[in-house]
Design an enzyme around this catalytic site. Sequence first.
Site, PDB file in Angstrom:
ATOM      1  N   ASN A  29      -1.714   1.202   5.592  1.00  0.00           N
ATOM      2  CA  ASN A  29      -0.937   0.670   5.593  1.00  0.00           C
ATOM      3  C   ASN A  29      -1.007   0.047   6.692  1.00  0.00           C
ATOM      4  O   ASN A  29       0.254   0.823   7.728  1.00  0.00           O
ATOM      5  CB  ASN A  29       1.317   0.596   4.736  1.00  0.00           C
ATOM      6  N   GLY A  30      -0.456  -1.600   6.644  1.00  0.00           N
ATOM      7  CA  GLY A  30      -0.384  -2.426   7.707  1.00  0.00           C
ATOM      8  C   GLY A  30      -1.600  -3.584   7.042  1.00  0.00           C
ATOM      9  O   GLY A  30      -2.463  -3.763   7.256  1.00  0.00           O
TER      10      GLY A  30
ATOM     11  N   TRP B  70      -3.124  -2.792  -1.593  1.00  0.00           N
ATOM     12  CA  TRP B  70      -2.519  -3.812  -1.701  1.00  0.00           C
ATOM     13  C   TRP B  70      -3.716  -4.721  -0.235  1.00  0.00           C
ATOM     14  O   TRP B  70      -3.296  -4.291   0.550  1.00  0.00           O
ATOM     15  CB  TRP B  70      -0.735  -3.659  -1.232  1.00  0.00           C
TER      16      TRP B  70
ATOM     17  N   ARG C 207       3.517   0.110  -5.255  1.00  0.00           N
ATOM     18  CA  ARG C 207       3.323  -0.808  -4.118  1.00  0.00           C
ATOM     19  C   ARG C 207       2.087  -1.662  -3.808  1.00  0.00           C
ATOM     20  O   ARG C 207       1.875  -1.822  -2.706  1.00  0.00           O
ATOM     21  CB  ARG C 207       3.504   0.294  -2.878  1.00  0.00           C
TER      22      ARG C 207
ATOM     23  N   LYS D 240      10.538 -15.174 -11.288  1.00  0.00           N
ATOM     24  CA  LYS D 240      10.648 -14.317 -12.440  1.00  0.00           C
ATOM     25  C   LYS D 240       9.366 -15.009 -13.878  1.00  0.00           C
ATOM     26  O   LYS D 240       8.458 -13.920 -13.309  1.00  0.00           O
ATOM     27  CB  LYS D 240      12.186 -14.234 -13.420  1.00  0.00           C
TER      28      LYS D 240
ATOM     29  N   GLU E 162      15.873 -18.557  -9.116  1.00  0.00           N
ATOM     30  CA  GLU E 162      15.587 -16.902  -9.412  1.00  0.00           C
ATOM     31  C   GLU E 162      14.462 -17.262 -10.640  1.00  0.00           C
ATOM     32  O   GLU E 162      13.853 -15.870 -10.748  1.00  0.00           O
ATOM     33  CB  GLU E 162      16.337 -16.029  -8.896  1.00  0.00           C
TER      34      GLU E 162
ATOM     35  N   CYS F 290       0.766  -1.217  -0.140  1.00  0.00           N
ATOM     36  CA  CYS F 290       0.187  -0.448  -0.008  1.00  0.00           C
ATOM     37  C   CYS F 290       1.066   1.217   0.437  1.00  0.00           C
ATOM     38  O   CYS F 290       2.189   0.625   0.267  1.00  0.00           O
ATOM     39  CB  CYS F 290      -1.102   0.263   0.791  1.00  0.00           C
TER      40      CYS F 290
ATOM     41  N   HIS G  87      13.436 -38.099  -9.371  1.00  0.00           N
ATOM     42  CA  HIS G  87      12.775 -38.879  -8.669  1.00  0.00           C
ATOM     43  C   HIS G  87      11.284 -38.243  -8.705  1.00  0.00           C
ATOM     44  O   HIS G  87      11.029 -37.936  -7.602  1.00  0.00           O
ATOM     45  CB  HIS G  87      13.191 -38.087  -7.289  1.00  0.00           C
TER      46      HIS G  87
ATOM     47  N   GLU H 139       6.435 -14.665 -11.293  1.00  0.00           N
ATOM     48  CA  GLU H 139       5.810 -13.136 -10.624  1.00  0.00           C
ATOM     49  C   GLU H 139       5.139 -12.698 -11.807  1.00  0.00           C
ATOM     50  O   GLU H 139       3.955 -11.758 -11.555  1.00  0.00           O
ATOM     51  CB  GLU H 139       6.821 -12.856 -10.482  1.00  0.00           C
TER      52      GLU H 139
ATOM     53  N   LYS I 190       5.541  -4.256  -4.164  1.00  0.00           N
ATOM     54  CA  LYS I 190       7.458  -4.236  -3.811  1.00  0.00           C
ATOM     55  C   LYS I 190       7.612  -4.151  -2.504  1.00  0.00           C
ATOM     56  O   LYS I 190       8.653  -4.789  -2.782  1.00  0.00           O
ATOM     57  CB  LYS I 190       7.549  -2.714  -4.259  1.00  0.00           C
TER      58      LYS I 190
HETATM   59  O1  M6R Z   1      12.292  -6.299   0.098  1.00  0.00           O
HETATM   60  P1  M6R Z   1      12.701  -6.966   0.402  1.00  0.00           P
HETATM   61  O2  M6R Z   1      14.035  -7.714  -0.725  1.00  0.00           O
HETATM   62  O3  M6R Z   1      13.125  -7.921   2.140  1.00  0.00           O
HETATM   63  O4  M6R Z   1      11.138  -8.327  -0.611  1.00  0.00           O
HETATM   64  C1  M6R Z   1      11.368  -9.801  -0.477  1.00  0.00           C
HETATM   65  C2  M6R Z   1      10.611 -10.198  -1.979  1.00  0.00           C
HETATM   66  O5  M6R Z   1       8.906  -9.849  -1.235  1.00  0.00           O
HETATM   67  C3  M6R Z   1      11.025  -9.852  -3.232  1.00  0.00           C
HETATM   68  O6  M6R Z   1      11.699 -10.448  -3.609  1.00  0.00           O
HETATM   69  C4  M6R Z   1      10.070 -10.307  -3.738  1.00  0.00           C
HETATM   70  O7  M6R Z   1      10.071 -11.949  -4.119  1.00  0.00           O
HETATM   71  C5  M6R Z   1      10.165  -9.856  -5.517  1.00  0.00           C
HETATM   72  N1  M6R Z   1       8.804  -9.685  -6.240  1.00  0.00           N
HETATM   73  C6  M6R Z   1      11.140 -10.294  -6.097  1.00  0.00           C
HETATM   74  O8  M6R Z   1      10.709  -9.846  -7.784  1.00  0.00           O
END
Ligand code: M6R
Length: 645
Positions: free
Chosen positions: A102-103, A76, A27, A522, A518, A2, A541, A525, A640
Amino acid sequence: MCGIVGYTGTEPAVPVLLDGLARLEYRGYDSSGVALERGSRIDVVCETGKVARLAEALGVGGGAHEAACGIGHTRWATHGRPTQANAHPHTSCDGAVALVHNGIIENFAELRRELEAAGHAFRSDTDSEVIAHLVEESLVSLACVDAADDALADAEGRRTPHDGTAALAQGRPSILARAVHAAASRLIGSYAIAVVSTADPGVIVGMRKDSPLVAGLAADGAYLASDAIALIDHTRDVVIVEDGQLIELGATTLALFDASGSCLAPLEPSPVHIDWDAELTEKGGYSDFMLKEIHEQPRVIRDTLAGRLVGDSVHLDELALTREELNLLDRVYIIACGTSYHAGLIAKNLIETWAQLPCEVEVASEFRYRNPIVTPTTLVVAVSQSGETADTLAAMRDARIKGARVFGITNVVGSSVARESDGVIYTKANKEIAVASTKSFLGQVVSLTLVAMMLAQTRGKLTAGQVRLLFSELADTAEKVEAVLADATSVEAAAEACKDARSALFVGRGMGSAVACEGALKLKEISYLHAEAYPAGEMKHGPIALIDEGFPVIAIATMSPTYDKVLSNLQECKARGAKVIAIATEGDDEIARHADHVIAVPSVRDAFSAIVASVPLQLFARAIAVLRGCDVDQPRNLAKSVTVE
Ligand code: M6R
C-alpha cells in the site's frame, strides 16, 4: 487505500485471507489477489474486480489450497490500470518472493531502470513490483554473507541459525526480515508491505512508512493487516506497527524491530486492546452500510457529548492546553480533506461567532504547499475520520514544525493523526464502513462544536449559563435527528423527482452554504450525478446560467438570519424553471410557495442547523444512488482511507 492481510498459522490460509480482504474491501476494490506459500513454492492468484471474483477463482471450500501461510491484497490503482497483471501480490523473477504494498514508491522509475539493467524482468506497470525485485536482490546478497558466516561458525564450532523460525525463536531477525529491511532502505515514498518467501517458509514480514499496518497473535496463528478491522474476529489485542518498524510473524511468534537504523533492533511489542463490537461490521438488517450508519447518528451525537459538560464547563481535557495558552491563541486553522473539510467549514462559523477568533479552513493538500501564516500562537485542528489521510498528516507535520499546537479530531484510536497530535478528541462514530462518510461527519461536527464552545468559554466570550444552554440544545439534536430519520417519505419523493437529472446545484447561506458543500459531495460520490455547491448569493454571478426547465436546485432554507435572502435566491431559480428541493424548518408555511419539494427538519438554533439539515441530504444522495442502481457502499474510484498524496 488498498488493503493488506497476512496469516501464518495452523489453519488453511485461504479462508482467513478472503475474509480479511472482504472486510478491507471498502479501502480499495478494483482488483485483488493472494500469495500462498507452501514450503518450496508460492502460488499467486489474482483477479480484477471485487474480492468475490477472487473467491470464485480460488474455489473456496474445494480444499485445493492447503497453505497455512499467505498474504492478500485488495487494490485501489495508483500506478497502472486495474488489470490482472497489475494486481498484487507481485513476485520476484524467481518466484521465491511475493509482496503486497500500500502506498506510493516515488523513486520507482529509477529503481526499475536499475533493476532491469541488472537483468530483472518486470511483469506489471506498478511501482510496487520494484520492491519484490529489491527483496530478491537482497536475499541473494545476504545468503552469500550468511554462507560465509556459517562457514566461519562451523570452523569455530558454533551455530548461527539463519532460517526464520529458528532465528525468531532466538529473537533474531530472519533472512527475509533482513532482506526486506535492506530493500526498504532504497525506497522513497510511502509504504506498508507484507512479504513472504520460500527462503523463510511460514514467515511473513511487514514494514511501514506513512501507511498503516497492524498485527496480532491468536491461538491459531499470527495475523497482519492494514486495518484492525481485518483482525478483530481473531484477536482484540493489536500491535500498531509504527513508521520505521518491521514486524516478523511466525505461526506462534510475533517479533517487532526498530528498522530505522542499519541493523534491526528488537523492540517489545505493546498491543492495544480494540473494543469494537463485531456487530459493527455487519449491516444489522439494513440493506447497506451507508443506511445503517446514517441511522446510527443519534447515538453518535449522544456518545460524543457524554461526559463533556462538567458543572457549567465544556471539558476537553485531552487537548492539554492551559487556560493561559488558550487565551494567547490568535488564529485557528482547520485542515482537512473532503467531508472532514466540510465539517471544518461549519466549525469556522461557530469559532468566529462564539470565540471571536479568526478561523481559516483549508484543504490539507493546499495548506501543505503554500506558506500559511502559522506561529506558536496558532491552533491547528486536523480533522480526519480515518486518521491516516496522507495530505492531512503532511499538513499537520508542517504546522508543528512552525511551532503551532496541533489538535487532532479523528475516529480511529491509535491512528497517525491521533499519535502525531498534541491532543486528540475521538469522535464516537465507531467504525465507518461505507466509503461515503455520514456518521463520522456528524461526530466531527459535534466535536468541533464542543471545541468552539470550550474556546469561547475559556476566552470569556460565553458565560457559564450560555454554555449550559447551548450544550443542552446540542444534546437535543440527537432526538431531532431521530425525528428526521423516522420519516423519509419526502426525501424519497424528492429523490425520485431528481434521479434522472444530469447535474444539480446545492445552495445555502452561512451554515447552509457549508451544508450545501457536503450535500453536493455526497451526491457526486455515490450516485455519479454531477453536483456543485454554491453560496446562494453567488448564483447570480454565474451558476444561474446553468438553470433551465427542471434543473434541480437543492436549497438549505432552514430558519436563519439569512432565510429571506435564500428565499429571494430561490425565486430567481424558480423564475428560470428550476425544480427546487428545499430543506426547511418544520412549521415554515412560506417555503412551499417557493419549492417543488419541501423536506422539513425540526427547529434548532442556526448554530446547530448543519446537524439536522445534513441528514436528509445524506438520505437524498443515497436514495438517488439506489434508484440509479449504484453500489452505495463502494462507489467507483474511491477508497475509505486515502493514504497516498
Ligand atoms: O479520513 P478522512 O476524514 O481524512 O478522509 C477525508 C476524505 O477523503 C473523505 O472525507 C472523503 O471525502 C469521503 N469519501 C467523504 O464521504
